[in-house]
Design a protein around this motif. Structure first.
Motif, short mmCIF file in Angstrom:
data_model
loop_
_atom_site.label_atom_id
_atom_site.label_comp_id
_atom_site.label_asym_id
_atom_site.label_seq_id
_atom_site.Cartn_x
_atom_site.Cartn_y
_atom_site.Cartn_z
N ALA A 92 0.83 -1.19 0.11
CA ALA A 92 0.05 -0.11 -0.12
C ALA A 92 0.95 1.48 -0.19
O ALA A 92 0.73 2.21 -0.85
CB ALA A 92 -0.93 -0.15 1.12
N GLY A 95 2.44 1.48 -3.37
CA GLY A 95 1.49 1.66 -4.47
C GLY A 95 1.68 0.38 -5.55
O GLY A 95 1.41 0.71 -6.67
N ASP A 121 -3.01 -6.47 -3.36
CA ASP A 121 -3.07 -5.31 -4.38
C ASP A 121 -2.68 -3.90 -3.83
O ASP A 121 -1.78 -4.01 -2.62
CB ASP A 121 -4.66 -4.73 -4.74
CG ASP A 121 -5.74 -4.36 -3.55
OD1 ASP A 121 -4.94 -3.90 -2.36
OD2 ASP A 121 -6.72 -4.36 -3.58
N ASP A 122 -2.49 -2.96 -4.72
CA ASP A 122 -1.71 -1.66 -4.27
C ASP A 122 -2.51 -0.90 -3.16
O ASP A 122 -1.90 0.24 -2.94
CB ASP A 122 -1.65 -0.83 -5.42
CG ASP A 122 -3.05 -0.58 -6.28
OD1 ASP A 122 -4.00 -1.11 -5.95
OD2 ASP A 122 -2.91 0.42 -7.31
N HIS A 123 -3.54 -1.41 -2.45
CA HIS A 123 -4.04 -0.85 -1.36
C HIS A 123 -3.88 -1.48 -0.18
O HIS A 123 -4.31 -1.35 1.00
CB HIS A 123 -5.54 -0.34 -1.64
CG HIS A 123 -6.05 0.52 -2.71
ND1 HIS A 123 -5.57 1.69 -2.64
CD2 HIS A 123 -6.33 0.34 -3.81
CE1 HIS A 123 -5.80 2.39 -3.75
NE2 HIS A 123 -6.62 1.47 -4.78
N THR A 156 -7.56 -6.38 -12.14
CA THR A 156 -6.99 -5.11 -11.63
C THR A 156 -6.59 -3.97 -12.70
O THR A 156 -6.72 -4.36 -13.93
CB THR A 156 -5.58 -5.54 -11.13
OG1 THR A 156 -4.46 -5.63 -11.87
CG2 THR A 156 -5.54 -7.05 -10.41
#
Length: 356
Positions: A92, A95, A121-123, A156
């Protein structure tokens, strides 16, 4: 004109801090940070990166490995444990998407382990959790069989991402299950080496050639890009094993070193390749290149006969027991206690927001 994203990806051709989960987590975080500083949007780690790949199961008889299994179990991690949470937090902060191989512990047993992978994921959310369907050869002495719950392709912003662990990439039905979900980036994860013979008894299994062949074949059939993320044997890992048995040096040194590389939708190499040196490999994937080859062979479209062939996939997470408790209520005379049923928000140690 670009209709689909152009993505920079990275693969960590790296060694764990052998059988040390805390130090390996710190190394993974450092590698994620480095890859993000080089503009990578997706970072893939090798098979069982935390805490290591149990290569000793190929070297010595099971009767001699009990202590190593106990240590390996202790250094393995839970899917909902603090180690995954730390790596997710770094994903996160940086990113980036992260694909991580790890040896997974079970909340139901102190000795049950799975060869697992998570996609973060990027979060910082775990968006897929896969357990290797069938441990390969001597891996059966260490890991239990997984299930189909993680046979998922995740949509994604950097593409539709799927993945399989090592020998699963030899399973045409598992691969087809991912192709049929519109996979655009396929991540295959591998160990640093895979001994099958002593040097004196003939040629060892050439895992570099085999991995390249399997990855290329899948990308050609799927019309997808491939990340081949392989482990690396550093001096620490080699010294640990050789100190236990000096005769193992000949096997370790005589086994082909795995390679980390990338392939395009034709199965051809693209981007960096690393084998003898530890580091991070990079490539750029123009996902628009996945479209044109579908005109030639689309095995989940027109180039199939669904009236002749069919495939059914069970994606239910398998559990050792199904509980049928009656709803529990707290005593009504406790004014401070919340009312109603106590809910369990985990599923075999996996947070309830993770796809099963």
């Amino acid at each position: 004109m670009s209709y689909l994203p152009i993505v920079k990806v990275a693969a960590a051709h790296a060694a764990p801090v052998f059988l040390n989960k805390r130090a390996t987590v710190a190394k993974a975080i450092s590698l994620i940070r480095e890859a993000s500083q080089h503009a990578a949007q997706l970072v893939a780690f090798p098979e069982s990166f935390i805490p290591a790949f149990p290569v000793w199961a190929s070297l010595w008889a099971p009767i001699d490995n009990h202590d190593l299994f106990e240590k390996f179990a202790h250094e393995s991690i839970y899917a909902d444990g603090p180690e995954i949470a730390e790596i997710a937090a770094e994903a996160a902060r940086s990113g980036v998407f992260v694909s991580l191989g790890f040896s997974e512990r079970s909340h139901a047993s102190v000795g049950c382990l799975w060869n697992s992978n998570v996609l973060i994921d990027d979060h910082g959310a775990v968006v897929n959790h896969h357990r290797k369907l069938v441990p390969t050869f001597y891996e059966k002495l260490v890991w239990a069989a997984g299930d189909g719950a993680g046979l998922r392709v995740v949509d994604t912003p950097v593409g539709r991402i799927g993945g399989l662990i090592c020998g699963e990439n030899t399973n045409p039905l598992a691969r087809y299950a991912l192709i049929a979900q519109g996979e655009q980036i396929h991540i295959s994860s591998w160990p640093a080496l895979w001994p099958t013979r002593r040097p004196s008894s003939g040629g060892n299994f050439n895992n570099v050639a085999a991995n390249r062949l399997r990855a290329g074949a899948h990308s050609f059939e799927a019309k997808a890009f491939g990340i081949i993320s392989a482990g690396y044997m550093d001096a620490g890992m080699r010294d640990y094993l050789v100190a236990r048995d000096p005769d193992s040096a000949a096997v370790l040194d005589g086994s082909p070193r795995a390679a980390t590389m990338f392939v395009d939708p034709t199965g051809s190499p693209v981007g960096d390749m690393l084998s003898d040196d530890e580091g991070i490999a990079y490539a750029e994937f123009d996902l628009n290149r996945c479209v044109e080859p579908k005109q030639f062979h689309d095995v989940v479209g027109y180039y199939n006969r669904f009236d002749v062939f069919s495939l059914s996939v069970n994606r239910e997470r398998q559990e050792p027991v199904t509980w049928q408790d009656a709803p529990r209520s707290l005593p009504t005379n406790d004014a401070k206690a919340p009312r109603g049923k106590l809910e369990d928000h985990t599923h075999d140690g996996v947070p309830s927001n993770v796809p099963l």
